[in-house]
Design an enzyme around this catalytic site. Structure first.
Site, PDB file in Angstrom:
ATOM      1  N   CYS A  45      12.707  15.139  17.058  1.00  0.00           N
ATOM      2  CA  CYS A  45      13.011  15.813  15.796  1.00  0.00           C
ATOM      3  C   CYS A  45      11.887  16.459  14.968  1.00  0.00           C
ATOM      4  CB  CYS A  45      14.014  15.167  15.137  1.00  0.00           C
ATOM      5  SG  CYS A  45      14.291  15.734  13.436  1.00  0.00           S
ATOM      6  N   CYS A  48      12.094  15.614  11.161  1.00  0.00           N
ATOM      7  CA  CYS A  48      11.941  14.377  10.995  1.00  0.00           C
ATOM      8  C   CYS A  48      10.220  13.971  10.899  1.00  0.00           C
ATOM      9  CB  CYS A  48      12.235  13.228  12.083  1.00  0.00           C
ATOM     10  SG  CYS A  48      14.270  13.665  12.394  1.00  0.00           S
TER      11      CYS A  48
END
Length: 119
Positions: A45, A48
């Site tokens: 991600c 993230c």
């Protein structure tokens, strides 16, 4: 690098994120620390990864303990907290879930969120 010892338990916070595997470990972290910011993330991600330095700074500079949960390795745990997208940040105070924030947040936003609950 700080090492966790029994004397650090209780109201002490850790200065770096704790990687949590499974519900019981998260329960223990939440029970042992007054304020816990839990970062549900995934290695693939992009947002993230952008959030990573922010949560590391918060772990080092605030009264919150930061727990990191890899949603791929802990799908049940992520589901039990209703995590549908990453990053999702769940804030616990005194053992209770008090806030949930989805998506990348600025350091100041998260810091003020933590300070609302940290004494």
């Amino acid at each position: 690098m700080a090492t966790d010892t029994a004397s650090d338990a209780g109201t002490a916070t850790t200065s770096e994120p704790l990687h949590v595997n499974g519900q019981s470990q998260l329960d223990d972290v939440v029970a042992e620390h007054d304020v816990v910011l839990t970062d549900f993330y995934a290695d693939w991600c992009g947002p993230c990864q952008m959030l990573e330095p922010v949560v590391e700074t918060l772990a080092a500079e605030t009264d919150a303990t930061v727990a990191k949960v890899d949603v791929d390795a802990n799908q049940q745990l992520a589901q039990s907290y209703g995590v549908r997208g990453v990053p999702t940040l769940v804030l616990f105070a005194d053992g209770e879930q008090v806030e949930e924030v989805v998506g990348v947040q600025g350091e100041e936003q998260l810091r003020s969120l933590i300070e609302r609950y940290a004494e």
